[in-house]
Design an enzyme around this catalytic site. Structure first.
Site, PDB file in Angstrom:
ATOM      1  N   ARG A   1      24.300 -71.860  37.279  1.00 28.50           N
ATOM      2  CA  ARG A   1      25.508 -72.334  36.593  1.00 28.50           C
ATOM      3  C   ARG A   1      25.187 -73.028  35.276  1.00 28.50           C
ATOM      4  O   ARG A   1      26.076 -73.236  34.447  1.00 28.50           O
ATOM      5  CB  ARG A   1      26.282 -73.284  37.514  1.00 28.50           C
TER       6      ARG A   1
ATOM      7  N   TYR B   1      16.731 -75.790  38.250  1.00 28.92           N
ATOM      8  CA  TYR B   1      16.095 -76.538  39.326  1.00 28.92           C
ATOM      9  C   TYR B   1      14.571 -76.370  39.294  1.00 28.92           C
ATOM     10  O   TYR B   1      13.833 -77.287  39.674  1.00 28.92           O
ATOM     11  CB  TYR B   1      16.641 -76.091  40.681  1.00 28.92           C
TER      12      TYR B   1
ATOM     13  N   HIS C   1      18.929 -73.450  46.352  1.00 27.36           N
ATOM     14  CA  HIS C   1      20.192 -73.168  47.048  1.00 27.36           C
ATOM     15  C   HIS C   1      20.065 -71.930  47.920  1.00 27.36           C
ATOM     16  O   HIS C   1      21.051 -71.235  48.176  1.00 27.36           O
ATOM     17  CB  HIS C   1      21.350 -72.999  46.055  1.00 27.36           C
TER      18      HIS C   1
END
Length: 832
Positions: free
Chosen positions: A326, A272, A263
């Site tokens: 998150r 990720y 991101h």
């Protein structure tokens, strides 16, 4: 490696032997590629006969039967009971997942549904039904989250088509082509139905997911060009990101210092990053024997990811909180994260040559036994079991026993010693303060403001950190954080949805817009100073706390009137990471705008039944009691049930509010999708209040893992000295270690002990046995050079990193490092 170096390596790497379409026609065995894919997920007859795999086979069959039952009970406009379709993209993704799980059971050798043609037909019919009603019509699709349409659904579809390739070809010969046409059409963040390396959506783990799907799709249709381009596109994720020579404007991926970013600004190794690891290792396995040549070069790159990027962040089988974005709010993080990595390690060991393969196997054996029920592949389970059972493979960590890692490219630090690990999360104008998205991590506001986590050996970290830590501990009282005294509201509370919606504004606020990312999901900070130096196994880090991008933009009138942005507290902070302690300095603390602020020394959770004790001593030697307004000289938190303890040695005098309280909250307070499970914890908090009025305060303390009361008393006349602690300079001296460590935040020359440092800079100097080692870095990443003068007798150069010069100057020795384009890297020189 840079991308340019990777591209020069590609022709020799088996993974990319098919990268050029002209070579692809003769280089791809599509049938082998599909067979490899089936065996990855379904196993083989030999592997599935092994007892270690029995539980996995049982799970595959049990899951498939549950899905078939749901299929039998489906209502109107449902393929599976409970999954209403037509407006919910998550339900559509789940429907495709369930079809894959059924298809998998019919291709799993040794399973009860193996080669069940009737069940396979049901899956094929289900694929046809979903395509006709919910996926083939572009005018009614692509609602909700882009990821489901471009990655989630295509992943399940592509794998299901590969599992049932013969059945689909026989019964629905046009179905595969129809799906590929639709999947290309839904790839709306791409270009002409294909990957676009210039797209902000086609980077890192997302790019690996998309290209892995397209490899399968090309194999199913015998499309050499599709397979070749997908492999070539995926190969770009192996390149080390060079922030000064970005390719396609992409900042997502692995960096020289071991950092991983997704991101564009989120530290994301633990979520990720592990997804990318899994995907590229699966690709290595998928292409094995299906293309010419070997892939050991690229496998070696992945080995370095594990050694330098993942291993420092794993403590006794637990993935540290600082790199989960998150995902920290999910109930399955921590040990489960590492289980995914262990599976990749077991598989990768078969592709790495020489000592690298043995090192990976040693590490897989060193980590606590993984839950193989969560492994994707039966073959991986068998490989892992063989490694664990092999007495010729000794267990060995990839980390040295003492290690201090500055992940400056993603504003993180990890400091490891036998018995503990310390993890620190920073932020800057390069790296986000936090990540919130899709109702996950609802109260993240201070997670990048110097929040730290002290992991102690022998503990079940699920009882100390993970989702329950964020559930029970106030978001304003995370360990290490300086927060203003105020109440904030979550995004769903503020706007009635998971994002801020205002498509009519010039910034076009929609669910996946760039403005949403910049100001809502993962805003960056405003400060440039965030970083530090390492000297061997010691570390120094500093940060100037700032507002985030949303508040700054709101003050500048760039955001809509109804957009809510919060002002942050201010503080200048340093962390000096040594052997027995981590020294924390804070100066210039203010809540701003007439607000008070609070700095949390530590917050820890324990089970309600644990025997927890808090003891301490005032500066005059009297016993310190909870609620005492007398400044403590030290405090000690001990969990007798777990036989763990942490000490807090205060180097400045201030009132500390410390105590225990029982807290009960639902896990849904941090993530809307969490089960509504109440968590009750005994929460310990120690904090220092900073009044709204009066002088800006400074404080200094040391975190002392496993401290005894005797050891804490030793800090009264102990080795630590605070040399400076203000907004310009923060420095400490450790007499026993011979270390002086300093962060200079201001421009120009600044003194600390016998050092004259040209700031901004981070410097560590250690002197012992006639040798002086100097470490320097530029935490702003903007300076061309950093200089320090050591006063006293002139020293001669013994050894130095490239880019370091040493010369005599009046009154001492000058050490200068060329830091231009070093991206926060540390430079060292050894003097005698």
């Amino acid at each position: 490696m840079s991308r340019r170096q990777v591209l020069s390596l590609l022709p020799a790497a088996g993974l990319l032997a098919v990268a050029a379409p002209s070579r692809a026609a003769a280089g791809i065995d599509h049938a082998r590629l599909i067979a490899n894919t089936v065996s990855i997920f379904a196993g083989t007859s030999d592997v599935n006969a092994r007892p270690e795999v029995a539980a996995k086979l049982a799970t595959i069959v049990r899951t498939a039967r549950q899905r078939l039952t749901a299929m039998d009970q489906a209502g109107a406009d449902e393929l599976f009971s409970g999954l209403r379709l037509g407006t919910d993209d998550v339900n559509l993704r789940l429907a495709y997942q369930y079809l894959f799980e059924i298809a998998l059971a019919t291709r799993t050798p040794g399973g009860e549904l193996d080669d069940d043609t009737a069940v396979q037909r049901r899956v094929v019919d289900g694929l046809q039904w979903l395509h006709e009603r919910h996926f083939g019509d572009q005018s009614t699709g692509y609602y909700g989250n882009w990821h489901n349409w471009e990655i989630g659904i295509p992943t399940h579809v592509s794998r299901t088509l590969a599992l049932l390739a013969d059945r689909v070809r026989a019964e629905r010969p046009d179905l595969t082509a129809a799906y590929i046409t639709s999947m290309d059409a839904f790839l709306r963040n791409g270009k002409n139905g294909d990957v676009d390396l210039d797209s902000r959506f086609h980077t890192g783990a997302n790019l690996a997911d998309i290209t892995a799907n397209r490899i399968l799709q090309g194999a199913l249709t015998g499309d050499d060009a599709r397979v070749g381009k997908a492999i070539s596109d995926q190969a770009t994720v192996f390149a080390t990101i060079d922030p000064y020579n970005l390719q396609h404007g992409n900042t997502d991926g692995h960096y020289r210092d071991g950092s991983f970013i997704q991101h564009h600004s989120v530290a994301y190794t633990g979520s990720y990053g592990k997804a990318l690891l899994t995907r590229v290792v699966q690709t290595l396995k998928t292409l094995e024997g299906a293309t010419s040549g070997g892939a050991s070069d690229l496998a070696g790159v992945v080995h370095r990811w594990i050694a330098d990027g993942f291993a420092p962040l794993i403590f006794e089988g637990w993935m540290m909180e600082i790199v989960k974005g998150r995902a920290v709010s999910r109930t399955t993080t921590g040990y489960a994260d590492v289980g995914v990595i262990v599976e990749a390690i077991a598989d990768l060991a078969d592709h790495v040559e020489g000592d690298g393969a043995l090192a990976l196997k040693k590490y897989a054996k060193f980590l606590p036994a993984a839950d193989t029920a969560a492994f994707v592949s039966p073959i991986s389970i068998a490989r892992y079991a063989a490694i664990r059972a092999d007495s010729a493979i000794p267990a060995a960590d990839l980390n040295p026993s003492e290690r201090s890692v500055a992940f400056n490219a993603m504003d993180r630090n990890v400091h490891r010693r036998p018995g503990y690990a310390f993890a620190l999360a920073r932020s800057s104008d390069r790296i986000s303060k936090y990540e919130y998205m899709n109702g996950e991590n609802l109260m993240p506001w201070f997670q990048g403001d110097g929040a730290y986590y002290l992991y102690l050996a022998g503990e079940d970290q699920r009882e100390v950190f993970g989702v329950d830590y964020y559930t029970a501990v106030s978001p304003y009282r995370l360990a290490g954080v300086t927060a203003p005294v105020e109440e904030r509201r979550t995004v769903p509370d503020l706007y009635g949805r998971f994002w801020y919606e205002n498509p009519g504004h010039p910034l076009n606020f929609t669910s996946s817009s760039e403005s949403q990312n910049t100001y809502v999901y993962f805003p960056r900070a405003g400060n440039t100073f965030s970083g530090g130096a390492t000297l061997g196994a010691y570390g120094a880090a500093g940060m100037v706390q700032s507002d985030d991008a949303a508040y700054t933009a709101k003050q500048a009138g760039l955001l809509p009137d109804d957009f809510v942005a919060y002002r942050n507290a201010r503080a200048t902070k340093s962390w000096f990471m040594l052997d027995d302690e981590i020294v924390v300095l804070a100066a210039g603390v203010t809540g701003q705008g007439g607000r008070a602020a609070v700095t949390t020394v530590d917050s820890r959770i324990a089970a309600p039944g644990d025997t927890v004790a808090l003891t301490g001593e005032a500066w005059d030697g009297r016993a310190w009691q909870a609620g005492d307004t007398t400044p403590p000289r030290w405090l000690r938190y001990a969990n007798g049930t777990r036989s763990t303890a942490i000490g807090y040695a205060f180097l400045t005098r201030q009132t500390v509010a410390a105590g225990l309280e029982t807290v009960t909250r639902s896990r849904r307070v941090v993530r809307t999708a969490n089960p509504d499970t109440s968590v009750t914890k005994n929460v310990f908090t120690a904090s220092v209040a900073h009044p709204a009025t009066g002088d800006l305060t400074a404080l200094a303390y040391a975190l002392v893992p496993h401290a005894t009361e005797t050891r804490l008393r030793g800090y009264t006349n102990g080795p630590l000295t605070v040399l400076a602690n203000d907004r310009h300079v923060q420095a400490i001296k450790h007499k026993t270690l011979g270390i002086v460590a300093c962060n200079v935040f201001a421009d120009g020359p600044r003194h600390a002990e016998r050092l004259l440092i040209d700031g901004p800079a981070s410097v560590i100097v250690q002197s012992a046995g006639g040798r002086t080692v100097v470490a320097l870095s530029d935490p702003t990443m903007k300076r061309d050079r950093v200089t320090v003068v050591l006063s006293g007798a002139a020293l001669r150069l013994d050894a130095a990193d490239e880019g370091v010069t040493v010369r005599r100057v009046p009154g001492g020795t000058l050490v200068q490092a060329t830091t231009r384009h070093a991206h926060g890297r540390t430079f060292t020189a050894t003097l005698r």
